[in-house]
Design a protein around this motif. Structure first.
Motif, PDB file in Angstrom:
ATOM      1  N   SER A   1       0.832  -1.192   0.000  1.00 48.75           N
ATOM      2  CA  SER A   1       0.000   0.000   0.000  1.00 48.75           C
ATOM      3  C   SER A   1       0.877   1.257   0.000  1.00 48.75           C
ATOM      4  O   SER A   1       0.454   2.301  -0.508  1.00 48.75           O
ATOM      5  N   THR A   2       2.063   1.159   0.582  1.00 49.81           N
ATOM      6  CA  THR A   2       3.024   2.254   0.511  1.00 49.81           C
ATOM      7  C   THR A   2       4.390   1.680   0.201  1.00 49.81           C
ATOM      8  O   THR A   2       4.711   0.556   0.608  1.00 49.81           O
ATOM      9  N   LEU A   3       5.184   2.456  -0.521  1.00 51.14           N
ATOM     10  CA  LEU A   3       6.504   2.001  -0.934  1.00 51.14           C
ATOM     11  C   LEU A   3       7.425   3.207  -0.994  1.00 51.14           C
ATOM     12  O   LEU A   3       7.113   4.198  -1.653  1.00 51.14           O
ATOM     13  N   SER A   4       8.541   3.104  -0.289  1.00 53.26           N
ATOM     14  CA  SER A   4       9.517   4.186  -0.279  1.00 53.26           C
ATOM     15  C   SER A   4      10.824   3.638  -0.820  1.00 53.26           C
ATOM     16  O   SER A   4      11.332   2.621  -0.325  1.00 53.26           O
ATOM     17  N   VAL A   5      11.354   4.268  -1.867  1.00 52.33           N
ATOM     18  CA  VAL A   5      12.614   3.821  -2.457  1.00 52.33           C
ATOM     19  C   VAL A   5      13.540   5.014  -2.652  1.00 52.33           C
ATOM     20  O   VAL A   5      13.079   6.162  -2.796  1.00 52.33           O
ATOM     21  N   GLN A   6      14.835   4.727  -2.669  1.00 55.25           N
ATOM     22  CA  GLN A   6      15.828   5.756  -2.922  1.00 55.25           C
ATOM     23  C   GLN A   6      15.833   6.092  -4.410  1.00 55.25           C
ATOM     24  O   GLN A   6      15.669   5.208  -5.265  1.00 55.25           O
TER      25      GLN A   6
ATOM     26  N   ALA B   1     -16.911  -7.105 -23.392  1.00 50.24           N
ATOM     27  CA  ALA B   1     -18.013  -6.363 -24.000  1.00 50.24           C
ATOM     28  C   ALA B   1     -18.230  -4.992 -23.380  1.00 50.24           C
ATOM     29  O   ALA B   1     -19.056  -4.225 -23.857  1.00 50.24           O
ATOM     30  N   THR B   2     -17.493  -4.695 -22.310  1.00 49.42           N
ATOM     31  CA  THR B   2     -17.632  -3.379 -21.697  1.00 49.42           C
ATOM     32  C   THR B   2     -16.257  -2.885 -21.286  1.00 49.42           C
ATOM     33  O   THR B   2     -15.267  -3.597 -21.398  1.00 49.42           O
ATOM     34  N   ASN B   3     -16.216  -1.670 -20.770  1.00 50.68           N
ATOM     35  CA  ASN B   3     -14.973  -1.092 -20.284  1.00 50.68           C
ATOM     36  C   ASN B   3     -14.921  -1.056 -18.762  1.00 50.68           C
ATOM     37  O   ASN B   3     -14.191  -0.263 -18.188  1.00 50.68           O
ATOM     38  N   LYS B   4     -15.685  -1.922 -18.105  1.00 50.73           N
ATOM     39  CA  LYS B   4     -15.661  -1.940 -16.655  1.00 50.73           C
ATOM     40  C   LYS B   4     -14.314  -2.447 -16.174  1.00 50.73           C
ATOM     41  O   LYS B   4     -13.863  -3.526 -16.571  1.00 50.73           O
ATOM     42  N   LEU B   5     -13.662  -1.668 -15.331  1.00 46.87           N
ATOM     43  CA  LEU B   5     -12.392  -2.059 -14.731  1.00 46.87           C
ATOM     44  C   LEU B   5     -12.568  -2.222 -13.229  1.00 46.87           C
ATOM     45  O   LEU B   5     -13.267  -1.433 -12.601  1.00 46.87           O
ATOM     46  N   ILE B   6     -11.910  -3.237 -12.683  1.00 42.98           N
ATOM     47  CA  ILE B   6     -11.823  -3.405 -11.238  1.00 42.98           C
ATOM     48  C   ILE B   6     -10.439  -2.934 -10.833  1.00 42.98           C
ATOM     49  O   ILE B   6      -9.429  -3.439 -11.341  1.00 42.98           O
ATOM     50  N   PHE B   7     -10.407  -1.949  -9.920  1.00 40.46           N
ATOM     51  CA  PHE B   7      -9.142  -1.341  -9.539  1.00 40.46           C
ATOM     52  C   PHE B   7      -8.607  -1.929  -8.241  1.00 40.46           C
ATOM     53  O   PHE B   7      -9.372  -2.306  -7.339  1.00 40.46           O
ATOM     54  N   GLY B   8      -7.292  -1.981  -8.151  1.00 46.68           N
ATOM     55  CA  GLY B   8      -6.649  -2.262  -6.877  1.00 46.68           C
ATOM     56  C   GLY B   8      -6.766  -1.045  -5.978  1.00 46.68           C
ATOM     57  O   GLY B   8      -7.214   0.026  -6.401  1.00 46.68           O
ATOM     58  N   THR B   9      -6.332  -1.193  -4.742  1.00 46.51           N
ATOM     59  CA  THR B   9      -6.506  -0.142  -3.742  1.00 46.51           C
ATOM     60  C   THR B   9      -5.436   0.935  -3.783  1.00 46.51           C
ATOM     61  O   THR B   9      -5.507   1.904  -3.040  1.00 46.51           O
ATOM     62  N   GLY B  10      -4.455   0.763  -4.661  1.00 46.12           N
ATOM     63  CA  GLY B  10      -3.463   1.813  -4.840  1.00 46.12           C
ATOM     64  C   GLY B  10      -2.200   1.612  -4.020  1.00 46.12           C
ATOM     65  O   GLY B  10      -2.223   1.025  -2.935  1.00 46.12           O
ATOM     66  N   THR B  11      -1.085   2.099  -4.563  1.00 48.98           N
ATOM     67  CA  THR B  11       0.215   2.084  -3.875  1.00 48.98           C
ATOM     68  C   THR B  11       0.766   3.490  -3.884  1.00 48.98           C
ATOM     69  O   THR B  11       0.935   4.089  -4.959  1.00 48.98           O
ATOM     70  N   LEU B  12       1.031   4.025  -2.714  1.00 48.25           N
ATOM     71  CA  LEU B  12       1.660   5.339  -2.608  1.00 48.25           C
ATOM     72  C   LEU B  12       3.168   5.152  -2.704  1.00 48.25           C
ATOM     73  O   LEU B  12       3.791   4.573  -1.813  1.00 48.25           O
ATOM     74  N   LEU B  13       3.733   5.606  -3.812  1.00 47.14           N
ATOM     75  CA  LEU B  13       5.174   5.473  -4.045  1.00 47.14           C
ATOM     76  C   LEU B  13       5.859   6.793  -3.716  1.00 47.14           C
ATOM     77  O   LEU B  13       5.509   7.836  -4.282  1.00 47.14           O
ATOM     78  N   ALA B  14       6.824   6.725  -2.820  1.00 48.98           N
ATOM     79  CA  ALA B  14       7.590   7.915  -2.442  1.00 48.98           C
ATOM     80  C   ALA B  14       9.044   7.694  -2.826  1.00 48.98           C
ATOM     81  O   ALA B  14       9.642   6.685  -2.427  1.00 48.98           O
ATOM     82  N   ILE B  15       9.591   8.598  -3.620  1.00 48.16           N
ATOM     83  CA  ILE B  15      10.987   8.509  -4.035  1.00 48.16           C
ATOM     84  C   ILE B  15      11.802   9.440  -3.137  1.00 48.16           C
ATOM     85  O   ILE B  15      11.584  10.656  -3.121  1.00 48.16           O
ATOM     86  N   GLN B  16      12.736   8.854  -2.406  1.00 44.57           N
ATOM     87  CA  GLN B  16      13.568   9.622  -1.472  1.00 44.57           C
ATOM     88  C   GLN B  16      14.817  10.123  -2.184  1.00 44.57           C
ATOM     89  O   GLN B  16      15.528   9.342  -2.797  1.00 44.57           O
ATOM     90  N   PRO B  17      15.101  11.429  -2.113  1.00 42.71           N
ATOM     91  CA  PRO B  17      16.277  11.969  -2.810  1.00 42.71           C
ATOM     92  C   PRO B  17      17.582  11.546  -2.142  1.00 42.71           C
ATOM     93  O   PRO B  17      17.593  11.137  -0.988  1.00 42.71           O
TER      94      PRO B  17
END
Lengths: 113, 112
Positions: free
Chosen positions: A9-14, A97-113
């Motif tokens: 759900s959250t990801l912090s990378v350099q 036959a349709t454009n219905k999408l099921i979405f995941g709950t999201g990942t907050l990606l933070a790039i650390q300087p």
């Protein structure tokens, strides 16, 4: 029922390192898997997509892999940059036959300087 | 080509009122879908229209309805607003089925 699980759900990378986000879908009939990037206060933007007849697709620093047997697909971002910081959503189609999408709950990606 | 346009950008309503949101798809796109985005539930499918016909509907109460016009523009309506209807409502257009979906900037609805 139709479901897409997304981790982490959250990801912090350099800055400069790689980031991987994983999704699992439940509907074996799903055949289209897009990834969206949403910056704070902005619209979701399609960054890459893959169809079930392909195992991997790459676009510059972004790649997506699909394992139909395991019903897994993943987003890989290499050489991360500060502008990659955002929320990433995976999604799976439900039928052709349709454009219905099921979405995941999201990942907050933070790039650390 | 202009992108997907949604109006208004922000709306504040009180419980019990009704609201109508508008969406203009990318030129040439005949499919319009609506999604509700909330911090707790994420992005949830409301319904999809293609050539003025509803093709699919999500698990939302009948208070949520929509329509599409002959020029592919779409509106969604929410009647008898509840506090829980506060959300970002996103419209997306596509050229066909199982094709790329392009989102608008959304309408932020606040129900007081």
């Amino acid at each position: 029922g139709e479901n897409v699980e997304q981790h982490p759900s959250t990801l912090s990378v350099q800055e400069g390192d790689s980031a991987v986000i994983k999704c699992t879908y439940s509907d074996s009939a799903s055949n289209y898997f897009p990834w969206y990037k949403q910056e704070l206060g902005k619209r979701p933007q399609l960054i890459i997509d893959i169809r079930s007849n392909v195992g991997e697709k790459k676009d510059q620093r972004i790649a997506v892999t699909l394992n139909k047997t395991a019903k897994h697909f993943s987003l890989h971002i290499t050489e991360t940059q500060p502008e990659d910081s955002a929320v990433y959503f995976c999604a799976a189609s439900t039928d052709g036959a349709t454009n219905k999408l099921i979405f995941g709950t999201g990942t907050l990606l933070a790039i650390q300087p | 080509k202009a992108g997907v346009t949604q109006t208004p950008r922000y709306l504040i309503k009180t419980r019990g009122q009704q609201v109508t949101l508008s969406c203009s798809p990318i030129s040439g796109h005949r499919s319009v879908s609506w999604y509700q985005q909330t911090p707790g539930q994420g992005l949830q499918f409301l319904f999809e229209y293609f050539s003025e016909t509803q093709r699919n509907k999500g698990n939302f109460p009948g208070r949520f309805s929509g329509r599409q016009f002959s020029n592919s523009r779409s509106e969604m309506n929410v009647s008898t607003l509840e506090l829980g209807d506060s959300a970002l409502y996103l419209c997306a257009s596509s050229s066909g089925f199982n094709e790329k979906l392009f989102f608008g900037s959304g309408t932020q609805l606040s129900v007081l």
